[in-house]
Each structure stands twice: as C-alpha cells, then as structure tokens.
Design a protein around this motif. Structure first.
Motif, PDB file in Angstrom:
ATOM      1  N   VAL A   1      19.425 -32.822  26.180  1.00 57.65           N
ATOM      2  CA  VAL A   1      20.564 -32.276  25.439  1.00 57.65           C
ATOM      3  C   VAL A   1      21.713 -32.054  26.404  1.00 57.65           C
ATOM      4  O   VAL A   1      21.507 -31.563  27.526  1.00 57.65           O
ATOM      5  CB  VAL A   1      20.195 -30.938  24.764  1.00 57.65           C
ATOM      6  N   GLN A   2      22.932 -32.418  25.968  1.00 61.87           N
ATOM      7  CA  GLN A   2      24.115 -32.117  26.773  1.00 61.87           C
ATOM      8  C   GLN A   2      24.703 -30.800  26.298  1.00 61.87           C
ATOM      9  O   GLN A   2      25.065 -30.649  25.130  1.00 61.87           O
ATOM     10  CB  GLN A   2      25.169 -33.226  26.664  1.00 61.87           C
ATOM     11  N   LEU A   3      24.762 -29.850  27.200  1.00 58.21           N
ATOM     12  CA  LEU A   3      25.317 -28.531  26.903  1.00 58.21           C
ATOM     13  C   LEU A   3      26.780 -28.516  27.332  1.00 58.21           C
ATOM     14  O   LEU A   3      27.101 -28.872  28.471  1.00 58.21           O
ATOM     15  CB  LEU A   3      24.545 -27.450  27.654  1.00 58.21           C
ATOM     16  N   HIS A   4      27.662 -28.080  26.464  1.00 59.08           N
ATOM     17  CA  HIS A   4      29.081 -28.068  26.779  1.00 59.08           C
ATOM     18  C   HIS A   4      29.446 -26.717  27.397  1.00 59.08           C
ATOM     19  O   HIS A   4      30.020 -25.831  26.758  1.00 59.08           O
ATOM     20  CB  HIS A   4      29.904 -28.373  25.521  1.00 59.08           C
ATOM     21  N   THR A   5      29.056 -26.587  28.655  1.00 53.39           N
ATOM     22  CA  THR A   5      29.314 -25.384  29.431  1.00 53.39           C
ATOM     23  C   THR A   5      29.324 -25.772  30.895  1.00 53.39           C
ATOM     24  O   THR A   5      29.180 -26.959  31.244  1.00 53.39           O
ATOM     25  CB  THR A   5      28.249 -24.309  29.146  1.00 53.39           C
ATOM     26  N   THR A   6      29.473 -24.812  31.774  1.00 54.51           N
ATOM     27  CA  THR A   6      29.477 -25.103  33.207  1.00 54.51           C
ATOM     28  C   THR A   6      28.071 -25.011  33.768  1.00 54.51           C
ATOM     29  O   THR A   6      27.186 -24.349  33.184  1.00 54.51           O
ATOM     30  CB  THR A   6      30.375 -24.115  33.960  1.00 54.51           C
ATOM     31  N   LEU A   7      27.871 -25.663  34.914  1.00 48.73           N
ATOM     32  CA  LEU A   7      26.560 -25.620  35.557  1.00 48.73           C
ATOM     33  C   LEU A   7      26.211 -24.197  35.975  1.00 48.73           C
ATOM     34  O   LEU A   7      25.066 -23.756  35.820  1.00 48.73           O
ATOM     35  CB  LEU A   7      26.549 -26.547  36.777  1.00 48.73           C
ATOM     36  N   ALA A   8      27.193 -23.465  36.492  1.00 49.66           N
ATOM     37  CA  ALA A   8      26.933 -22.090  36.928  1.00 49.66           C
ATOM     38  C   ALA A   8      26.491 -21.225  35.758  1.00 49.66           C
ATOM     39  O   ALA A   8      25.555 -20.418  35.868  1.00 49.66           O
ATOM     40  CB  ALA A   8      28.192 -21.500  37.584  1.00 49.66           C
ATOM     41  N   GLU A   9      27.149 -21.363  34.605  1.00 49.54           N
ATOM     42  CA  GLU A   9      26.782 -20.564  33.445  1.00 49.54           C
ATOM     43  C   GLU A   9      25.411 -20.972  32.906  1.00 49.54           C
ATOM     44  O   GLU A   9      24.616 -20.125  32.487  1.00 49.54           O
ATOM     45  CB  GLU A   9      27.850 -20.714  32.352  1.00 49.54           C
ATOM     46  N   ALA A  10      25.127 -22.267  32.905  1.00 53.23           N
ATOM     47  CA  ALA A  10      23.821 -22.730  32.438  1.00 53.23           C
ATOM     48  C   ALA A  10      22.704 -22.191  33.315  1.00 53.23           C
ATOM     49  O   ALA A  10      21.651 -21.756  32.819  1.00 53.23           O
ATOM     50  CB  ALA A  10      23.794 -24.254  32.409  1.00 53.23           C
ATOM     51  N   ARG A  11      22.914 -22.199  34.629  1.00 53.22           N
ATOM     52  CA  ARG A  11      21.894 -21.670  35.535  1.00 53.22           C
ATOM     53  C   ARG A  11      21.710 -20.178  35.358  1.00 53.22           C
ATOM     54  O   ARG A  11      20.606 -19.644  35.530  1.00 53.22           O
ATOM     55  CB  ARG A  11      22.275 -21.992  36.987  1.00 53.22           C
ATOM     56  N   ARG A  12      22.775 -19.492  35.013  1.00 53.49           N
ATOM     57  CA  ARG A  12      22.681 -18.045  34.824  1.00 53.49           C
ATOM     58  C   ARG A  12      21.904 -17.696  33.572  1.00 53.49           C
ATOM     59  O   ARG A  12      21.146 -16.730  33.543  1.00 53.49           O
ATOM     60  CB  ARG A  12      24.089 -17.433  34.742  1.00 53.49           C
ATOM     61  N   ARG A  13      22.036 -18.514  32.518  1.00 55.37           N
ATOM     62  CA  ARG A  13      21.423 -18.195  31.243  1.00 55.37           C
ATOM     63  C   ARG A  13      20.045 -18.800  31.035  1.00 55.37           C
ATOM     64  O   ARG A  13      19.246 -18.277  30.249  1.00 55.37           O
ATOM     65  CB  ARG A  13      22.346 -18.692  30.108  1.00 55.37           C
ATOM     66  N   LEU A  14      19.760 -19.911  31.696  1.00 52.60           N
ATOM     67  CA  LEU A  14      18.512 -20.626  31.439  1.00 52.60           C
ATOM     68  C   LEU A  14      17.559 -20.499  32.624  1.00 52.60           C
ATOM     69  O   LEU A  14      17.911 -20.898  33.742  1.00 52.60           O
ATOM     70  CB  LEU A  14      18.790 -22.103  31.165  1.00 52.60           C
ATOM     71  N   PRO A  15      16.344 -19.994  32.425  1.00 53.77           N
ATOM     72  CA  PRO A  15      15.370 -19.934  33.520  1.00 53.77           C
ATOM     73  C   PRO A  15      14.987 -21.339  33.988  1.00 53.77           C
ATOM     74  O   PRO A  15      15.063 -22.309  33.224  1.00 53.77           O
ATOM     75  CB  PRO A  15      14.172 -19.221  32.886  1.00 53.77           C
ATOM     76  N   LEU A  16      14.546 -21.435  35.226  1.00 53.13           N
ATOM     77  CA  LEU A  16      14.128 -22.722  35.767  1.00 53.13           C
ATOM     78  C   LEU A  16      12.953 -23.311  34.997  1.00 53.13           C
ATOM     79  O   LEU A  16      12.772 -24.532  34.965  1.00 53.13           O
ATOM     80  CB  LEU A  16      13.756 -22.567  37.243  1.00 53.13           C
ATOM     81  N   THR A  17      12.155 -22.469  34.355  1.00 51.56           N
ATOM     82  CA  THR A  17      11.001 -22.964  33.620  1.00 51.56           C
ATOM     83  C   THR A  17      11.385 -23.701  32.343  1.00 51.56           C
ATOM     84  O   THR A  17      10.556 -24.401  31.757  1.00 51.56           O
ATOM     85  CB  THR A  17      10.059 -21.804  33.264  1.00 51.56           C
ATOM     86  N   VAL A  18      12.627 -23.552  31.875  1.00 45.09           N
ATOM     87  CA  VAL A  18      13.048 -24.248  30.658  1.00 45.09           C
ATOM     88  C   VAL A  18      13.176 -25.744  30.904  1.00 45.09           C
ATOM     89  O   VAL A  18      12.754 -26.577  30.092  1.00 45.09           O
ATOM     90  CB  VAL A  18      14.376 -23.667  30.134  1.00 45.09           C
ATOM     91  N   GLY A  19      13.782 -26.122  32.031  1.00 45.11           N
ATOM     92  CA  GLY A  19      13.970 -27.533  32.326  1.00 45.11           C
ATOM     93  C   GLY A  19      14.941 -27.738  33.461  1.00 45.11           C
ATOM     94  O   GLY A  19      15.403 -26.794  34.096  1.00 45.11           O
ATOM     95  N   ALA A  20      15.272 -29.014  33.710  1.00 43.41           N
ATOM     96  CA  ALA A  20      16.171 -29.378  34.804  1.00 43.41           C
ATOM     97  C   ALA A  20      17.602 -29.474  34.288  1.00 43.41           C
ATOM     98  O   ALA A  20      17.861 -29.986  33.193  1.00 43.41           O
ATOM     99  CB  ALA A  20      15.739 -30.707  35.413  1.00 43.41           C
ATOM    100  N   LEU A  21      18.547 -28.993  35.086  1.00 45.30           N
ATOM    101  CA  LEU A  21      19.965 -29.016  34.739  1.00 45.30           C
ATOM    102  C   LEU A  21      20.694 -29.965  35.678  1.00 45.30           C
ATOM    103  O   LEU A  21      20.559 -29.854  36.902  1.00 45.30           O
ATOM    104  CB  LEU A  21      20.567 -27.615  34.832  1.00 45.30           C
ATOM    105  N   THR A  22      21.485 -30.877  35.097  1.00 48.18           N
ATOM    106  CA  THR A  22      22.229 -31.850  35.886  1.00 48.18           C
ATOM    107  C   THR A  22      23.679 -31.872  35.415  1.00 48.18           C
ATOM    108  O   THR A  22      23.931 -32.032  34.210  1.00 48.18           O
ATOM    109  CB  THR A  22      21.634 -33.259  35.726  1.00 48.18           C
ATOM    110  N   PRO A  23      24.649 -31.720  36.334  1.00 42.54           N
ATOM    111  CA  PRO A  23      26.054 -31.769  35.898  1.00 42.54           C
ATOM    112  C   PRO A  23      26.436 -33.178  35.452  1.00 42.54           C
ATOM    113  O   PRO A  23      26.074 -34.165  36.088  1.00 42.54           O
ATOM    114  CB  PRO A  23      26.820 -31.339  37.156  1.00 42.54           C
ATOM    115  N   VAL A  24      27.130 -33.274  34.328  1.00 41.94           N
ATOM    116  CA  VAL A  24      27.633 -34.548  33.809  1.00 41.94           C
ATOM    117  C   VAL A  24      29.063 -34.327  33.341  1.00 41.94           C
ATOM    118  O   VAL A  24      29.545 -33.193  33.246  1.00 41.94           O
ATOM    119  CB  VAL A  24      26.764 -35.075  32.639  1.00 41.94           C
ATOM    120  N   SER A  25      29.737 -35.427  33.023  1.00 39.38           N
ATOM    121  CA  SER A  25      31.102 -35.324  32.534  1.00 39.38           C
ATOM    122  C   SER A  25      31.118 -34.557  31.210  1.00 39.38           C
ATOM    123  O   SER A  25      30.435 -34.910  30.254  1.00 39.38           O
ATOM    124  CB  SER A  25      31.688 -36.730  32.328  1.00 39.38           C
ATOM    125  N   GLY A  26      31.873 -33.475  31.178  1.00 38.95           N
ATOM    126  CA  GLY A  26      32.002 -32.696  29.952  1.00 38.95           C
ATOM    127  C   GLY A  26      30.971 -31.606  29.787  1.00 38.95           C
ATOM    128  O   GLY A  26      30.954 -30.937  28.746  1.00 38.95           O
TER     129      GLY A  26
END
Length: 323
Positions: free
Chosen positions: A243-268
């Motif tokens: 899923v592409q989340l329309h937010t920043t990487l910093a905010e995603a890391r703050r809200r989502l635990p590492l156990t949920v999944g991997a976060l990768t910055p993409v355009s948008g």
C-alpha cells in the motif's frame, strides 16, 4: 557492628569493584592510615577471603580472580534496583532460563534487607501495576546464548544446528550481528552463509553451536532490533499487502511499529510492504491511520476497505438503529 569491623567490610566492598588498588588509595577512601589498611587486609585473609598483595612503592591489594564473594553490601537504592530488576525480568520472560535462581535471589535479598526497607519494598511489589502482560518466556539453551554472544563480540563465524518451524533440521554458518530479546523470546540475527543474506533465528530452536572458520565485520549502521522486528512482521502470514501511504517517512515510522511491515520512501509518499493474516484487520489499520492511501495489492483488500466504508456510513446514518 563495631567501627573497625565496618571498615574491614568497607575494604572488602572496595576490593569487590575489581582491579588492584594501592594501599594509599584504600587508606584515603577508608579514612585511615596505610598501616591500618594492611591490618584490615590481614583480617580478611583470616576469614579465608583471598586478598592478594603486591609489594613495593605502589603496592596494593586485589581479590583473587574467580573468587565467589560473600553477599554484597547494597545501599537502599541498589537494593531497590535489584529487586525491581528481578521482578521485571521474571514478568517479561527474560529470566525464563533462571526462574528458580531469580526467585531464590529475590528471597535471599528480602531476608537480609533492613526491616523498614523490606516492608516498603513489599508494599511496592504488592501495589505496583504493569501496563504490559506477564509473559512466559521461551528459554534458550544458556550455552548457546553465551556462545553466540561471545561470537558476536569477537566477530567470529559459528556453525549452528537449527530446527525450523516445520521440523527440518539444518546446519548454518552464521556471522552473528546481534542478539535481541523480544516478547518472551531470544533471537539472533546475522549473515547466513547458506542463504547469502541476513536472516533471523530463534535461539530456542538452536540445538548447539561450534566455531567455524572466518571473521567478519558488521555492516555500518546495522540495527539488530529493527532487523528482528521486521522479520517477525513478515513471517507466517497469509496475504502480502503493498500500500502507498500518502504521508512522510518520518510520520509513518512514528505511527507504525516495525512489526507491521517495511516502509520505503517513494514519489508522493511511503510504500508499506506487509503481511497480514486477516485483510479486514489490515483495512481497519489503514483507516485508523487517517491518511489517504492507494492499494497496490491484493485486490481483496480493496473489497475489505469498501466493506468497512459501508459499515461506517451505515453506523453514521441518522436512521441507524441503536442496539
């Protein structure tokens, strides 16, 4: 306790710190002259405590290596720290290997505490509340735990006998990057030579370890805890979710635990790559974040999100029946 006896015990406490102290240093710490320090050291020797002396201008004393010391003298703050450490360790499962030893140590400490402090600690332990549930830890073999820790410290490759979740037994050459304790279990993570990649293994599934040829360096910035949590988050689930989340990487890391999944910055925004056992639960997670998002896969997740939206609209309707 007479004052000389208290100072003899104070000398023992100073020597327990380890290393060698000169007679002059000890005399200054104890507030006595050097001749008195030597007499105190003789008293300890008379008690069969192996105090070793070094002669000369800078001579001093130290305890023999490997000597099992008598009970330590603890300040009130140190006693509270030890009691709470043992209690929390038992609850978290960290001391799963040493439950009996932890209980015995706690009982011994409580027996020798001053009466007033013992009563206050008993009050604390009887009234304290914990926000996390008590866990029954899964104990690893102590030799395995210590051998892997030593290998990690000295950067030595080891071979492990590992039993996978499905019962398959294999031997792996492993470069141990780090040990992690999480949710009642010990894990080791590092470079698995047979797979050619970084893998994570549960210690309770490692039967034995032995030295292998080779040394290594840990990759710069490698985070053992993050690696283990990410591995747990992607293991053993039915559905792969992107899923592409329309937010920043910093905010995603703050809200989502590492156990949920991997976060990768993409355009948008940020791409979340995760595993899920139930897609309705994933739909609720995404909706609860409050961000716009675009589902890349699976298609079944779109159906679950639409169904959740229908339920929410129905609940918000003025004509919704009160149950």
């Amino acid at each position: 306790m007479t004052r000389p006896t208290a100072r003899v015990l104070a000398l023992l406490e100073l020597l327990q710190v380890g290393g060698q102290s000169t007679v002059g240093e000890l005399a200054k710490r104890l507030g006595v002259d050097e001749r008195t320090v030597r007499r105190y050291a003789e008293h300890l020797a008379d008690l069969d405590i192996p105090v070793q002396a070094r002669r000369g201008r800078y001579g001093g004393y130290q305890l023999a290596r490997g000597y099992k010391l008598p009970p330590l003298m603890l300040t009130d703050d140190e006693a509270v720290a030890v009691v709470l450490g043992l209690t929390v360790g038992r609850r978290s499962g960290l001391l799963a290997n040493e439950v009996a030893a932890a209980d015995s140590a706690l009982a011994k400490l409580q027996r020798v505490l001053p009466s007033a402090l013992a009563k206050r600690l008993a009050s604390l332990l009887s009234t304290v509340e914990f926000t996390t549930p008590s866990r029954a830890g899964v104990p690893p073999g102590v030799p395995v735990l210590l051998e892997l820790a030593e290998a990690a410290q000295h950067r030595r490759t080891v071979t492990i006998d590992y039993t996978a979740w499905d019962g398959r037994v294999s031997q792996r050459a492993l470069d141990t990057y780090g040990l992690v304790f999480h949710s009642g279990r010990w894990y080791v993570t590092g470079h698995d030579h047979s797979r050619g990649e970084v893998r994570t293994f549960r210690l309770d599934r490692i039967a034995q370890t032995w030295p292998a040829d080779g040394t290594y360096e840990v990759p710069p910035g490698f985070d053992s805890a993050a690696q283990v949590l990410a591995g747990i988050g992607s293991a053993g689930w039915k559905h792969e979710v992107v899923v592409q989340l329309h937010t920043t990487l910093a905010e995603a890391r703050r809200r989502l635990p590492l156990t949920v999944g991997a976060l990768t910055p993409v355009s948008g925004g940020v791409r979340l790559t995760a595993r899920a056992d139930r897609l309705d639960g994933m739909a609720q997670l995404l909706a609860g974040l409050g961000w716009a998002f675009t589902i890349e896969k699976p298609d079944a997740l779109r159906i679950e999100v639409a169904a959740l939206a229908d339920r929410l609209r129905a609940a918000a309707s003025p004509t919704a029946q009160m149950l």
